[in-house]
Scaffold this motif. Sequence first.
Motif, PDB file in Angstrom:
ATOM      1  N   ASN A  99       0.510  -1.123   0.277  1.00 27.03           N
ATOM      2  CA  ASN A  99       0.116   0.081   0.220  1.00 27.03           C
ATOM      3  C   ASN A  99       1.208   0.941  -0.310  1.00 27.03           C
ATOM      4  O   ASN A  99       0.603   2.156  -0.915  1.00 27.03           O
ATOM      5  CB  ASN A  99      -1.157  -0.366   0.762  1.00 27.03           C
ATOM      6  N   ASP A 100       2.304   1.225   0.883  1.00 24.19           N
ATOM      7  CA  ASP A 100       2.589   2.754   0.708  1.00 24.19           C
ATOM      8  C   ASP A 100       2.871   2.983  -0.011  1.00 24.19           C
ATOM      9  O   ASP A 100       3.813   4.075  -0.257  1.00 24.19           O
ATOM     10  CB  ASP A 100       4.008   1.846   1.511  1.00 24.19           C
ATOM     11  N   PHE A 101       3.731   2.052  -1.178  1.00 28.06           N
ATOM     12  CA  PHE A 101       4.200   2.359  -2.364  1.00 28.06           C
ATOM     13  C   PHE A 101       3.028   2.800  -3.988  1.00 28.06           C
ATOM     14  O   PHE A 101       3.104   2.691  -4.782  1.00 28.06           O
ATOM     15  CB  PHE A 101       5.515   1.039  -2.815  1.00 28.06           C
ATOM     16  N   VAL A 102       1.722   1.849  -3.600  1.00 28.59           N
ATOM     17  CA  VAL A 102       0.878   2.173  -4.475  1.00 28.59           C
ATOM     18  C   VAL A 102      -0.011   3.543  -4.162  1.00 28.59           C
ATOM     19  O   VAL A 102      -0.016   4.417  -5.564  1.00 28.59           O
ATOM     20  CB  VAL A 102       0.070   1.271  -4.527  1.00 28.59           C
ATOM     21  N   THR A 103      -0.504   3.721  -3.292  1.00 32.15           N
ATOM     22  CA  THR A 103      -1.146   4.645  -2.740  1.00 32.15           C
ATOM     23  C   THR A 103      -1.057   5.617  -1.268  1.00 32.15           C
ATOM     24  O   THR A 103      -1.272   6.630  -1.697  1.00 32.15           O
ATOM     25  CB  THR A 103      -2.768   3.921  -2.279  1.00 32.15           C
ATOM     26  N   GLY A 104       0.792   5.032  -0.733  1.00 32.95           N
ATOM     27  CA  GLY A 104       0.567   5.501   0.334  1.00 32.95           C
ATOM     28  C   GLY A 104       1.979   6.469   0.715  1.00 32.95           C
ATOM     29  O   GLY A 104       1.602   7.002  -0.454  1.00 32.95           O
ATOM     30  N   SER A 105       2.551   6.604   1.588  1.00 30.91           N
ATOM     31  CA  SER A 105       3.194   7.527   1.404  1.00 30.91           C
ATOM     32  C   SER A 105       4.322   7.677   0.428  1.00 30.91           C
ATOM     33  O   SER A 105       4.790   8.661   0.113  1.00 30.91           O
ATOM     34  CB  SER A 105       4.435   7.368   2.785  1.00 30.91           C
ATOM     35  N   LEU A 106       4.518   6.989  -0.291  1.00 29.14           N
ATOM     36  CA  LEU A 106       5.577   6.640  -0.891  1.00 29.14           C
ATOM     37  C   LEU A 106       4.832   5.858  -2.750  1.00 29.14           C
ATOM     38  O   LEU A 106       5.278   5.783  -3.883  1.00 29.14           O
ATOM     39  CB  LEU A 106       6.727   5.981  -0.819  1.00 29.14           C
ATOM     40  N   GLY A 107       3.503   6.204  -2.808  1.00 25.72           N
ATOM     41  CA  GLY A 107       2.833   6.348  -3.744  1.00 25.72           C
ATOM     42  C   GLY A 107       2.593   7.053  -5.026  1.00 25.72           C
ATOM     43  O   GLY A 107       3.318   8.256  -4.779  1.00 25.72           O
ATOM     44  N   THR A 108       2.947   6.712  -6.722  1.00 26.02           N
ATOM     45  CA  THR A 108       2.791   7.135  -7.646  1.00 26.02           C
ATOM     46  C   THR A 108       1.847   6.808  -8.387  1.00 26.02           C
ATOM     47  O   THR A 108       1.177   6.008  -8.425  1.00 26.02           O
ATOM     48  CB  THR A 108       3.590   6.949  -8.427  1.00 26.02           C
ATOM     49  N   LYS A 109       1.347   7.809  -9.087  1.00 21.27           N
ATOM     50  CA  LYS A 109       0.479   7.759 -10.046  1.00 21.27           C
ATOM     51  C   LYS A 109       0.840   6.812 -11.042  1.00 21.27           C
ATOM     52  O   LYS A 109      -0.089   5.921 -11.516  1.00 21.27           O
ATOM     53  CB  LYS A 109      -0.560   9.238 -10.773  1.00 21.27           C
ATOM     54  N   GLU A 110       1.679   6.397 -11.642  1.00 17.69           N
ATOM     55  CA  GLU A 110       2.642   5.527 -12.288  1.00 17.69           C
ATOM     56  C   GLU A 110       2.222   3.855 -11.483  1.00 17.69           C
ATOM     57  O   GLU A 110       1.759   2.861 -12.260  1.00 17.69           O
ATOM     58  CB  GLU A 110       3.812   5.371 -12.963  1.00 17.69           C
ATOM     59  N   ALA A 111       2.175   4.339 -10.520  1.00 20.19           N
ATOM     60  CA  ALA A 111       1.854   2.723  -9.469  1.00 20.19           C
ATOM     61  C   ALA A 111       0.929   2.117  -9.812  1.00 20.19           C
ATOM     62  O   ALA A 111       0.543   1.130 -10.218  1.00 20.19           O
ATOM     63  CB  ALA A 111       2.715   2.509  -7.625  1.00 20.19           C
ATOM     64  N   GLN A 112      -0.497   3.293  -9.762  1.00 21.58           N
ATOM     65  CA  GLN A 112      -1.540   3.301  -9.882  1.00 21.58           C
ATOM     66  C   GLN A 112      -1.920   3.020 -10.724  1.00 21.58           C
ATOM     67  O   GLN A 112      -2.813   2.127 -10.957  1.00 21.58           O
ATOM     68  CB  GLN A 112      -2.033   4.468  -8.885  1.00 21.58           C
ATOM     69  N   GLU A 113      -1.759   3.610 -12.091  1.00 21.96           N
ATOM     70  CA  GLU A 113      -1.848   2.934 -13.636  1.00 21.96           C
ATOM     71  C   GLU A 113      -1.351   1.490 -13.998  1.00 21.96           C
ATOM     72  O   GLU A 113      -1.718   0.701 -14.483  1.00 21.96           O
ATOM     73  CB  GLU A 113      -1.508   3.691 -14.336  1.00 21.96           C
TER      74      GLU A 113
END
Length: 174
Positions: free
Chosen positions: A12-26
């Motif tokens: 979660n932290d790498f997708v929507t959390g503290s280190l999340g990015t729109k690229e990871a979400q996409e």
Amino acid sequence: MAKALIIVDMQNDFVTGSLGTKEAQEMLPRLVAKVEKVFTEKSSDIIFTQDTHRENYLDTQEGKNLPVVHCIKNTPGWEIVPELQKFIPAAKDVVEKKTFGATRLPALLKPYEEVEFVGVCTDICVVSNAILLKSFYPEQLVSVDASCCAGVNPESHEKALDVMQMCQCKIYNR
């Protein structure tokens, strides 16, 4: 041929959390579709890595250089993203790692003829683990599905793919 799919740090932290990015979400829907296919076809063993830190993270060398609290064990940010949770029971292993490279991976992956990496961050943990494995087993086929990875930003994602390709990892879906 014995194959393994390594899903790097899809937490979660790498997708929507503290280190999340729109690229990871996409990228996430593509990764979920890939894992679903691998799971259904039983074409590869699935192994997750999980970035795992303690409460003293900011006191570590990594924490001093990347002062963003993330992936503290047993917090919601540390957990694998909900979209991939259903695959955890069928996974061959979930490898906790305290820094970029998972030092347990080489021994775990020795029997495989091919190892494929997907996940985040391309430019930190994916590249670290792909090169670590290639260093241990230079004749093992190590591949990376670029469409199922995301970096800190698009530029560093591309640079990491270049590095892995130069180190004889197969990069596809670029």
